[in-house]
Design a protein around this motif. Structure first.
Motif, PDB file in Angstrom:
ATOM      1  N   ASP A 141       3.260  10.880   3.881  1.00  0.00           N
ATOM      2  CA  ASP A 141       4.202  11.541   2.984  1.00  0.00           C
ATOM      3  C   ASP A 141       3.714  12.980   2.832  1.00  0.00           C
ATOM      4  OD1 ASP A 141       4.846  12.526   0.108  1.00  0.00           O
ATOM      5  OD2 ASP A 141       6.246  10.880   0.398  1.00  0.00           O
ATOM      6  N   VAL A 142       4.472  13.943   3.335  1.00  0.00           N
ATOM      7  CA  VAL A 142       4.009  15.332   3.423  1.00  0.00           C
ATOM      8  C   VAL A 142       4.802  16.227   2.473  1.00  0.00           C
ATOM      9  CG1 VAL A 142       3.614  17.321   4.922  1.00  0.00           C
ATOM     10  CG2 VAL A 142       3.349  15.005   5.840  1.00  0.00           C
TER      11      VAL A 142
ATOM     12  N   LEU B 147      -5.011  22.185  30.064  1.00  0.00           N
ATOM     13  CA  LEU B 147      -5.403  22.341  28.670  1.00  0.00           C
ATOM     14  C   LEU B 147      -4.764  21.249  27.815  1.00  0.00           C
ATOM     15  CD1 LEU B 147      -4.962  26.221  28.290  1.00  0.00           C
ATOM     16  CD2 LEU B 147      -7.091  24.965  28.668  1.00  0.00           C
ATOM     17  N   ASP B 148      -5.456  20.873  26.754  1.00  0.00           N
ATOM     18  CA  ASP B 148      -4.954  19.860  25.818  1.00  0.00           C
ATOM     19  C   ASP B 148      -3.885  20.501  24.938  1.00  0.00           C
ATOM     20  OD1 ASP B 148      -4.492  17.939  23.915  1.00  0.00           O
ATOM     21  OD2 ASP B 148      -6.600  17.613  23.409  1.00  0.00           O
ATOM     22  N   LEU B 149      -2.647  20.044  25.069  1.00  0.00           N
ATOM     23  CA  LEU B 149      -1.525  20.624  24.339  1.00  0.00           C
ATOM     24  C   LEU B 149      -0.969  19.692  23.259  1.00  0.00           C
ATOM     25  CD1 LEU B 149       0.437  22.152  27.379  1.00  0.00           C
ATOM     26  CD2 LEU B 149      -1.225  23.290  25.901  1.00  0.00           C
ATOM     27  N   ASP B 150      -1.671  18.618  22.939  1.00  0.00           N
ATOM     28  CA  ASP B 150      -1.153  17.606  22.011  1.00  0.00           C
ATOM     29  C   ASP B 150      -1.808  17.696  20.631  1.00  0.00           C
ATOM     30  OD1 ASP B 150       0.619  16.515  23.891  1.00  0.00           O
ATOM     31  OD2 ASP B 150      -0.993  15.340  24.796  1.00  0.00           O
ATOM     32  N   GLY B 151      -2.056  18.917  20.173  1.00  0.00           N
ATOM     33  CA  GLY B 151      -2.807  19.119  18.936  1.00  0.00           C
ATOM     34  C   GLY B 151      -2.126  18.632  17.677  1.00  0.00           C
ATOM     35  N   ALA B 152      -0.804  18.645  17.626  1.00  0.00           N
ATOM     36  CA  ALA B 152      -0.119  18.197  16.405  1.00  0.00           C
ATOM     37  C   ALA B 152      -0.380  16.714  16.159  1.00  0.00           C
ATOM     38  CB  ALA B 152       1.372  18.478  16.501  1.00  0.00           C
ATOM     39  N   MET B 153      -0.124  15.891  17.165  1.00  0.00           N
ATOM     40  CA  MET B 153      -0.328  14.455  16.990  1.00  0.00           C
ATOM     41  C   MET B 153      -1.801  14.119  16.809  1.00  0.00           C
ATOM     42  SD  MET B 153       1.156  11.667  16.464  1.00  0.00           S
ATOM     43  CE  MET B 153       2.837  12.144  16.886  1.00  0.00           C
ATOM     44  N   LYS B 154      -2.676  14.821  17.530  1.00  0.00           N
ATOM     45  CA  LYS B 154      -4.107  14.523  17.388  1.00  0.00           C
ATOM     46  C   LYS B 154      -4.617  14.906  16.004  1.00  0.00           C
ATOM     47  CE  LYS B 154      -5.265  14.421  22.260  1.00  0.00           C
ATOM     48  NZ  LYS B 154      -6.017  15.019  23.388  1.00  0.00           N
ATOM     49  N   THR B 155      -4.031  15.950  15.397  1.00  0.00           N
ATOM     50  CA  THR B 155      -4.383  16.287  14.019  1.00  0.00           C
ATOM     51  C   THR B 155      -4.055  15.134  13.086  1.00  0.00           C
ATOM     52  OG1 THR B 155      -4.041  18.664  14.392  1.00  0.00           O
ATOM     53  CG2 THR B 155      -3.944  17.884  12.108  1.00  0.00           C
TER      54      THR B 155
ATOM     55  N   MET C  17       0.842  -1.198   0.000  1.00  0.00           N
ATOM     56  CA  MET C  17       0.000   0.000   0.000  1.00  0.00           C
ATOM     57  C   MET C  17       0.882   1.255   0.000  1.00  0.00           C
ATOM     58  SD  MET C  17      -3.035   1.068   2.681  1.00  0.00           S
ATOM     59  CE  MET C  17      -1.916   1.552   4.004  1.00  0.00           C
ATOM     60  N   ARG C  18       0.580   2.187  -0.914  1.00  0.00           N
ATOM     61  CA  ARG C  18       1.409   3.388  -0.991  1.00  0.00           C
ATOM     62  C   ARG C  18       1.187   4.280   0.218  1.00  0.00           C
ATOM     63  NH1 ARG C  18      -0.961   8.212  -2.400  1.00  0.00           N
ATOM     64  NH2 ARG C  18      -2.981   8.209  -3.421  1.00  0.00           N
ATOM     65  N   GLU C  19       2.167   5.123   0.477  1.00  0.00           N
ATOM     66  CA  GLU C  19       2.044   6.060   1.590  1.00  0.00           C
ATOM     67  C   GLU C  19       0.881   7.021   1.365  1.00  0.00           C
ATOM     68  OE1 GLU C  19       6.023   7.276   3.759  1.00  0.00           O
ATOM     69  OE2 GLU C  19       6.223   7.536   1.597  1.00  0.00           O
ATOM     70  N   ARG C  20       0.259   7.417   2.455  1.00  0.00           N
ATOM     71  CA  ARG C  20      -0.799   8.422   2.379  1.00  0.00           C
ATOM     72  C   ARG C  20      -0.136   9.786   2.184  1.00  0.00           C
ATOM     73  NH1 ARG C  20      -3.030   6.902   8.151  1.00  0.00           N
ATOM     74  NH2 ARG C  20      -0.781   7.009   8.436  1.00  0.00           N
ATOM     75  N   ARG C  21      -0.598  10.520   1.190  1.00  0.00           N
ATOM     76  CA  ARG C  21       0.069  11.762   0.795  1.00  0.00           C
ATOM     77  C   ARG C  21      -0.721  12.977   1.250  1.00  0.00           C
ATOM     78  NH1 ARG C  21       0.942   9.666  -5.395  1.00  0.00           N
ATOM     79  NH2 ARG C  21       2.547   8.112  -4.960  1.00  0.00           N
ATOM     80  N   VAL C  22       0.003  13.933   1.803  1.00  0.00           N
ATOM     81  CA  VAL C  22      -0.591  15.190   2.271  1.00  0.00           C
ATOM     82  C   VAL C  22       0.052  16.353   1.521  1.00  0.00           C
ATOM     83  CG1 VAL C  22      -0.942  16.728   4.240  1.00  0.00           C
ATOM     84  CG2 VAL C  22      -1.033  14.249   4.563  1.00  0.00           C
ATOM     85  N   PHE C  23      -0.779  17.245   1.030  1.00  0.00           N
ATOM     86  CA  PHE C  23      -0.343  18.468   0.354  1.00  0.00           C
ATOM     87  C   PHE C  23      -0.754  19.616   1.254  1.00  0.00           C
ATOM     88  CE2 PHE C  23      -0.910  21.891  -2.840  1.00  0.00           C
ATOM     89  CZ  PHE C  23       0.274  21.793  -3.559  1.00  0.00           C
ATOM     90  N   PHE C  24       0.222  20.309   1.841  1.00  0.00           N
ATOM     91  CA  PHE C  24      -0.013  21.271   2.926  1.00  0.00           C
ATOM     92  C   PHE C  24       0.432  22.654   2.458  1.00  0.00           C
ATOM     93  CE2 PHE C  24       0.186  21.185   7.869  1.00  0.00           C
ATOM     94  CZ  PHE C  24      -0.491  22.388   7.935  1.00  0.00           C
ATOM     95  N   TYR C  25      -0.530  23.562   2.300  1.00  0.00           N
ATOM     96  CA  TYR C  25      -0.246  24.936   1.863  1.00  0.00           C
ATOM     97  C   TYR C  25      -0.197  25.846   3.084  1.00  0.00           C
ATOM     98  CZ  TYR C  25      -1.196  29.588  -0.162  1.00  0.00           C
ATOM     99  OH  TYR C  25      -1.156  30.923  -0.505  1.00  0.00           O
ATOM    100  N   VAL C  26       0.881  26.630   3.196  1.00  0.00           N
ATOM    101  CA  VAL C  26       0.962  27.619   4.279  1.00  0.00           C
ATOM    102  C   VAL C  26       1.648  28.873   3.751  1.00  0.00           C
ATOM    103  CG1 VAL C  26       3.098  26.559   5.168  1.00  0.00           C
ATOM    104  CG2 VAL C  26       1.783  28.094   6.630  1.00  0.00           C
ATOM    105  N   GLN C  27       1.040  30.022   4.067  1.00  0.00           N
ATOM    106  CA  GLN C  27       1.567  31.317   3.640  1.00  0.00           C
ATOM    107  C   GLN C  27       1.769  32.189   4.880  1.00  0.00           C
ATOM    108  OE1 GLN C  27       2.273  32.928   0.413  1.00  0.00           O
ATOM    109  NE2 GLN C  27       3.195  34.291   1.919  1.00  0.00           N
TER     110      GLN C  27
ATOM    111  N   LEU D 220       2.584  14.424  11.297  1.00  0.00           N
ATOM    112  CA  LEU D 220       2.097  13.613  10.181  1.00  0.00           C
ATOM    113  C   LEU D 220       3.184  12.665   9.671  1.00  0.00           C
ATOM    114  CD1 LEU D 220       0.115  16.394   8.298  1.00  0.00           C
ATOM    115  CD2 LEU D 220      -0.892  14.285   9.192  1.00  0.00           C
ATOM    116  N   VAL D 221       4.395  13.183   9.527  1.00  0.00           N
ATOM    117  CA  VAL D 221       5.514  12.344   9.081  1.00  0.00           C
ATOM    118  C   VAL D 221       5.746  11.205  10.071  1.00  0.00           C
ATOM    119  CG1 VAL D 221       8.006  12.306   8.697  1.00  0.00           C
ATOM    120  CG2 VAL D 221       6.618  14.141   7.706  1.00  0.00           C
TER     121      VAL D 221
END
Length: 388
Positions: free
Chosen positions: A35-36, A360-368, A1-11, A29-30
């Motif tokens: 695959d980001v 407060l919940d500070l684990d937002g990166a992993m939960k995303t 199964m190929r890696e799940r790919r994420v396309f992330f735009y940030v300005q 995500l990585v």
């Protein structure tokens, strides 16, 4: 199964907060085997977005002034129609080459309206696909409150037409999106709270300071750093200071500040170990940007916040006032930054006990990353086009 790919735009346009938060999410995500590919559109910043993330840098765009009233290119020139068209073409080409399962667009359509010239064509290109990726917007917990008629309605229309998820990077016990975006209930079926995107618990500091003063990216922090230098002269010489100006402070300004720094003050442009410095500090003095506050909450040190308010900005003031009500910070308005007043407030804060660890919940990166992975498992990446 190929890696799940994420396309992330940030300005990022003025500071580094948007890019720093997105980079924390990309790292998570990585770590969960995505695959980001991150598409960045601002001036380059060393160290971002970080290892393991593929990066595509569009021709840089920055804010023309502190009030975000215009855009300029890397040389400071206003954007031309040809420049905009070229960036739009590069963005859509990068998207097609990436063939992502997930597209994340940071801030838009709740913010970054200046980038409509390329983001609306991107969304239309996605909508025209036979099998479309999952589309999410990535938001901080407190939004800039809008006053222009029709803006909120337009945002809701875009979310309904193009987005599957509204990822709110906050703890709803601290701030809910409807408090700064009144029409949030019209899209509540798409809203998911991830927790605050804080760094992981910091390592023990290699060196310790009593007071850490930071100015975010540094584009608008010269007054704070200058006042802190003068305040240091008014307080006991035994106090150790660390002043972090941010990478965007002009070189001439940094050199002038360094030349006038007293012996008790250590001046830096950037510290990779910023989070651990806070963990070892008695007091943090800073603006009230999302990422800096997350660093402070994770470190658990005392905090004096000076919210950025230029150009009618409300987001930092709202965050700072909420933290003050919880007993997690003290607030000094920007117009109150004089060396004597800053010295007085620092002296007062140093006499207080260390604040309690915030609930407060500070684990937002992993939960995303978990939220997006779960949505893909449920088949969220294979959706028919609207015309099907």
């Amino acid at each position: 199964m190929r890696e799940r790919r994420v396309f992330f735009y940030v300005q990022h346009l003025l500071g580094i907060g948007h890019l720093a938060r997105a980079s924390r999410i990309a790292k998570a995500l990585v770590e969960r085997d995505f695959d980001v590919t991150m598409v960045t559109g601002g001036l380059p910043l060393p160290g971002f977005p970080g290892e393991g993330v593929k990066t595509i840098a569009l021709p840089a765009v920055a804010a023309g002034d502190k009030g975000f009233s215009g855009l300029s290119d890397a040389a400071g020139n206003p954007l031309t129609s040809a420049f905009r068209e070229h960036r739009k073409d590069l963005l859509i080409d990068a998207f097609r080459r990436a063939e992502p399962d997930i597209v994340i667009i940071e801030a838009f359509p709740f913010g970054r309206r200046q980038m409509r010239f390329e983001l609306l064509p991107l969304l239309e290109a996605i909508a025209a696909m036979e099998k479309r990726p999952l589309v999410a917007t990535s938001l901080r917990d407190i939004l800039q409150e809008r006053t222009k008629p029709g803006r909120a309605e337009e945002t809701v229309e875009l979310v309904k037409a193009h987005f599957d998820l509204v990822l709110v990077h906050g703890d709803p016990a601290f701030a809910r999106i409807e408090e700064t975006f009144p029409l949030a209930r019209e899209i509540e079926d798409k809203v998911v709270y991830t927790g605050l995107v804080a760094p992981p618990p910091p390592a023990a500091p290699l060196e310790t300071f009593d007071i850490v003063v930071s100015a975010g990216g540094g584009a608008v922090g010269k007054e704070l750093i200058g006042s802190a230098l003068e305040a240091a002269r008014l307080l006991p010489e035994a106090l150790r200071w660390c002043l972090v100006t941010g990478p965007n402070l002009p070189e001439a300004d940094f050199d002038a500040l360094a030349a006038s720094a007293p012996a008790s003050v250590n001046l830096f442009r950037f510290r990779q170990d910023f989070a651990s410095l806070l963990a070892g500090a008695r007091l943090s003095v800073s603006q009230a940007g999302y990422n800096t506050v997350c660093d402070i909450l994770r470190a658990g040190c005392g905090s004096l916040l000076i919210p950025f308010t230029a150009g009618g900005e409300t987001e930092q003031s709202t965050r700072a006032e909420r933290l003050e009500r919880l007993g997690l910070a003290s607030v000094l308005p920007e117009e109150g930054i004089t060396p004597p007043e800053l010295a007085r407030r620092i002296e007062t804060m140093l006499a207080l006990p260390r604040p309690d660890i915030p609930p407060l919940d500070l684990d937002g990166a992993m939960k995303t990353a978990v939220i997006l992975g779960d949505r893909l498992q449920r088949g969220g990446s294979v959706r028919p086009s609207r015309s099907a």
